[in-house]
Design a protein around this motif. Sequence first.
Motif: not given
Length: 179
Positions: A107-108, A113-116, A118-122
Amino acid sequence: RPDLAAALRELRAQYEALAARNLQAAEDWYRARCARLHERAARSQEAVRASRREAGEFRRQLQARLVEMESLRGAHQSLERQLQELEERHNAEAAGLQDTIGQLEDDLRNTKNEMARHLREYQDLLNVKMALDIEIAAYRKLLEGEETLFNVGSGGLPSLNSLPSPTYSFQPRSFSSST
């Protein structure tokens, strides 16, 4: 003959006295011996009784120790079973916790990976915003320049009115995003 009869009587008296003394001595010896044997028998009987009492006490102690040993053996077996059950339960809990740790690590990893992503999208959206801000600023400058030309042109400069109106061609940049 009288001498012989008297001598025989004397001898007989001596023999009888000697026999009486021997008989008395034998009886005394027998009584003393019997008394000692009775005394020794009494002591032996007392020793036998004491030995029997001691043997009985030892038997009772042995029985008590055997009972105690059996109860301790039962307690030991019970504790061994409890220890084995605790070890099995601990191993099961440890395996469950290891599974939970593995799931949490997955999960971590997924969350990272999901945070990365989202950061790329941001970052992409931020880049698009900055590009749009730059474009808006460029349009504002063009509009302000147009207004200035328009205001200056209507203020009485006929020579400026005769100039051809400038045409601007602006090609907007296209931004690609992963969304």
